[in-house]
Design a protein around this motif. Sequence first.
Motif, PDB file in Angstrom:
ATOM      1  N   MET A   1       0.836  -1.156   0.000  1.00 43.77           N
ATOM      2  CA  MET A   1       0.000   0.000   0.000  1.00 43.77           C
ATOM      3  C   MET A   1       0.887   1.226   0.000  1.00 43.77           C
ATOM      4  SD  MET A   1      -1.592   0.632   3.753  1.00 43.77           S
ATOM      5  CE  MET A   1      -0.958  -0.941   4.150  1.00 43.77           C
ATOM      6  N   ALA A   2       0.569   2.174  -0.803  1.00 44.46           N
ATOM      7  CA  ALA A   2       1.387   3.385  -0.868  1.00 44.46           C
ATOM      8  C   ALA A   2       0.483   4.598  -0.824  1.00 44.46           C
ATOM      9  CB  ALA A   2       2.207   3.396  -2.147  1.00 44.46           C
ATOM     10  N   LEU A   3       0.852   5.520   0.019  1.00 46.67           N
ATOM     11  CA  LEU A   3       0.181   6.801   0.089  1.00 46.67           C
ATOM     12  C   LEU A   3       1.185   7.799  -0.460  1.00 46.67           C
ATOM     13  CD1 LEU A   3      -2.349   8.277   1.009  1.00 46.67           C
ATOM     14  CD2 LEU A   3      -1.344   8.467   3.273  1.00 46.67           C
ATOM     15  N   SER A   4       0.934   8.311  -1.654  1.00 49.04           N
ATOM     16  CA  SER A   4       1.959   9.081  -2.352  1.00 49.04           C
ATOM     17  C   SER A   4       1.829  10.586  -2.176  1.00 49.04           C
ATOM     18  CB  SER A   4       1.933   8.724  -3.842  1.00 49.04           C
ATOM     19  OG  SER A   4       0.671   9.010  -4.388  1.00 49.04           O
ATOM     20  N   GLY A   5       1.147  11.011  -1.183  1.00 53.62           N
ATOM     21  CA  GLY A   5       1.030  12.443  -0.924  1.00 53.62           C
ATOM     22  C   GLY A   5       0.230  12.661   0.336  1.00 53.62           C
ATOM     23  N   LYS A   6      -0.055  13.902   0.609  1.00 52.26           N
ATOM     24  CA  LYS A   6      -0.848  14.223   1.789  1.00 52.26           C
ATOM     25  C   LYS A   6      -2.224  13.615   1.622  1.00 52.26           C
ATOM     26  CE  LYS A   6      -2.336  18.015   4.670  1.00 52.26           C
ATOM     27  NZ  LYS A   6      -2.252  19.426   4.954  1.00 52.26           N
ATOM     28  N   GLY A   7      -2.680  12.948   2.661  1.00 54.33           N
ATOM     29  CA  GLY A   7      -4.004  12.359   2.537  1.00 54.33           C
ATOM     30  C   GLY A   7      -4.275  11.288   3.568  1.00 54.33           C
ATOM     31  N   ARG A   8      -5.266  10.473   3.235  1.00 51.18           N
ATOM     32  CA  ARG A   8      -5.742   9.468   4.163  1.00 51.18           C
ATOM     33  C   ARG A   8      -6.239   8.253   3.398  1.00 51.18           C
ATOM     34  NH1 ARG A   8     -11.128  10.813   7.512  1.00 51.18           N
ATOM     35  NH2 ARG A   8     -11.894  11.082   5.411  1.00 51.18           N
ATOM     36  N   LEU A   9      -5.857   7.076   3.867  1.00 47.36           N
ATOM     37  CA  LEU A   9      -6.387   5.816   3.360  1.00 47.36           C
ATOM     38  C   LEU A   9      -7.175   5.165   4.488  1.00 47.36           C
ATOM     39  CD1 LEU A   9      -3.271   4.323   1.516  1.00 47.36           C
ATOM     40  CD2 LEU A   9      -5.280   5.362   0.470  1.00 47.36           C
ATOM     41  N   VAL A  10      -8.324   4.594   4.160  1.00 43.08           N
ATOM     42  CA  VAL A  10      -9.194   4.003   5.173  1.00 43.08           C
ATOM     43  C   VAL A  10      -9.503   2.562   4.786  1.00 43.08           C
ATOM     44  CG1 VAL A  10     -11.447   4.162   6.291  1.00 43.08           C
ATOM     45  CG2 VAL A  10     -10.199   6.251   5.699  1.00 43.08           C
ATOM     46  N   PHE A  11      -9.358   1.656   5.761  1.00 40.74           N
ATOM     47  CA  PHE A  11      -9.621   0.244   5.564  1.00 40.74           C
ATOM     48  C   PHE A  11     -10.560  -0.229   6.662  1.00 40.74           C
ATOM     49  CE2 PHE A  11      -5.418   1.358   4.188  1.00 40.74           C
ATOM     50  CZ  PHE A  11      -5.318   0.802   2.922  1.00 40.74           C
ATOM     51  N   SER A  12     -11.634  -0.918   6.304  1.00 38.72           N
ATOM     52  CA  SER A  12     -12.583  -1.414   7.287  1.00 38.72           C
ATOM     53  C   SER A  12     -12.578  -2.935   7.299  1.00 38.72           C
ATOM     54  CB  SER A  12     -13.994  -0.912   6.972  1.00 38.72           C
ATOM     55  OG  SER A  12     -14.027   0.491   7.089  1.00 38.72           O
ATOM     56  N   TYR A  13     -12.693  -3.487   8.512  1.00 35.08           N
ATOM     57  CA  TYR A  13     -12.675  -4.937   8.702  1.00 35.08           C
ATOM     58  C   TYR A  13     -13.794  -5.315   9.653  1.00 35.08           C
ATOM     59  CZ  TYR A  13      -7.959  -4.284   6.919  1.00 35.08           C
ATOM     60  OH  TYR A  13      -6.888  -3.931   6.161  1.00 35.08           O
ATOM     61  N   SER A  14     -14.422  -6.468   9.409  1.00 40.27           N
ATOM     62  CA  SER A  14     -15.458  -6.933  10.326  1.00 40.27           C
ATOM     63  C   SER A  14     -15.380  -8.443  10.462  1.00 40.27           C
ATOM     64  CB  SER A  14     -16.847  -6.501   9.859  1.00 40.27           C
ATOM     65  OG  SER A  14     -17.136  -7.061   8.602  1.00 40.27           O
ATOM     66  N   ASN A  15     -15.880  -8.902  11.574  1.00 37.83           N
ATOM     67  CA  ASN A  15     -15.920 -10.318  11.895  1.00 37.83           C
ATOM     68  C   ASN A  15     -17.385 -10.666  12.092  1.00 37.83           C
ATOM     69  OD1 ASN A  15     -15.796 -12.845  13.021  1.00 37.83           O
ATOM     70  ND2 ASN A  15     -14.229 -12.342  14.516  1.00 37.83           N
ATOM     71  N   ASN A  16     -17.958 -11.386  11.161  1.00 36.54           N
ATOM     72  CA  ASN A  16     -19.394 -11.636  11.162  1.00 36.54           C
ATOM     73  C   ASN A  16     -19.876 -12.560  12.262  1.00 36.54           C
ATOM     74  OD1 ASN A  16     -19.706  -9.951   8.986  1.00 36.54           O
ATOM     75  ND2 ASN A  16     -19.434 -11.596   7.496  1.00 36.54           N
ATOM     76  N   ASP A  17     -18.965 -13.288  12.928  1.00 37.70           N
ATOM     77  CA  ASP A  17     -19.423 -14.198  13.984  1.00 37.70           C
ATOM     78  C   ASP A  17     -19.430 -13.537  15.358  1.00 37.70           C
ATOM     79  OD1 ASP A  17     -16.784 -14.171  14.764  1.00 37.70           O
ATOM     80  OD2 ASP A  17     -16.404 -16.276  14.338  1.00 37.70           O
ATOM     81  N   GLY A  18     -19.185 -12.230  15.422  1.00 34.26           N
ATOM     82  CA  GLY A  18     -19.280 -11.496  16.671  1.00 34.26           C
ATOM     83  C   GLY A  18     -18.062 -11.587  17.567  1.00 34.26           C
ATOM     84  N   GLN A  19     -17.037 -12.286  17.147  1.00 33.72           N
ATOM     85  CA  GLN A  19     -15.819 -12.374  17.940  1.00 33.72           C
ATOM     86  C   GLN A  19     -14.948 -11.156  17.670  1.00 33.72           C
ATOM     87  OE1 GLN A  19     -15.433 -14.836  20.205  1.00 33.72           O
ATOM     88  NE2 GLN A  19     -17.481 -15.398  19.536  1.00 33.72           N
ATOM     89  N   GLY A  20     -13.912 -10.969  18.465  1.00 38.54           N
ATOM     90  CA  GLY A  20     -13.020  -9.835  18.319  1.00 38.54           C
ATOM     91  C   GLY A  20     -12.045  -9.985  17.168  1.00 38.54           C
ATOM     92  N   LEU A  21     -11.205  -8.972  17.026  1.00 45.16           N
ATOM     93  CA  LEU A  21     -10.209  -8.935  15.959  1.00 45.16           C
ATOM     94  C   LEU A  21      -8.839  -8.608  16.549  1.00 45.16           C
ATOM     95  CD1 LEU A  21     -12.305  -6.765  13.510  1.00 45.16           C
ATOM     96  CD2 LEU A  21     -11.786  -9.185  13.221  1.00 45.16           C
TER      97      LEU A  21
END
Length: 142
Positions: A1-21
């Motif tokens: 993953m590369a962020l090539s300038g000023k800014g923000r990258l956002v990644f979302s993750y979920s666990n469908n069985d209700g357990q933690g990550l």
Amino acid sequence: MALSGKGRLVFSYSNNDGQGLQIVFSGAVENSYDDIYILDESGNQLEAFTGLLDGESFITYNSSITIQLTSDGSVNSSTNSSYIPTWVVSCLSEDAVGGCTDSNADNYDETVDFDDNSCEYSCPFVDGVDITTVTYNCYYYV
């Protein structure tokens, strides 16, 4: 993953069985200028990281999280490989047992499944250093 300038990258993750990550980081971001934030479902900040990430980890018992990488743009990670953060997100199983995985800690437990940031250090050999106010464990001072 590369962020090539000023800014923000956002990644979302979920666990469908209700357990933690669990998130385990490696690599680095530019210290004090680029940051990684871990946010809960409501956008509240749970944790923040900057600089060297190797070995940093985070456990949440929420079933979803967001990881946000922000940069001031002064370093281009696509041309400077010193600043390429990576991470692995994994689901915690129902029977996963947390504890301290740092063999230097007083409460080290080799039988646990993941590090839950519960490590304790007595550091009897560190004179005059208040280890409760530093980011690193006391063994970095030896």
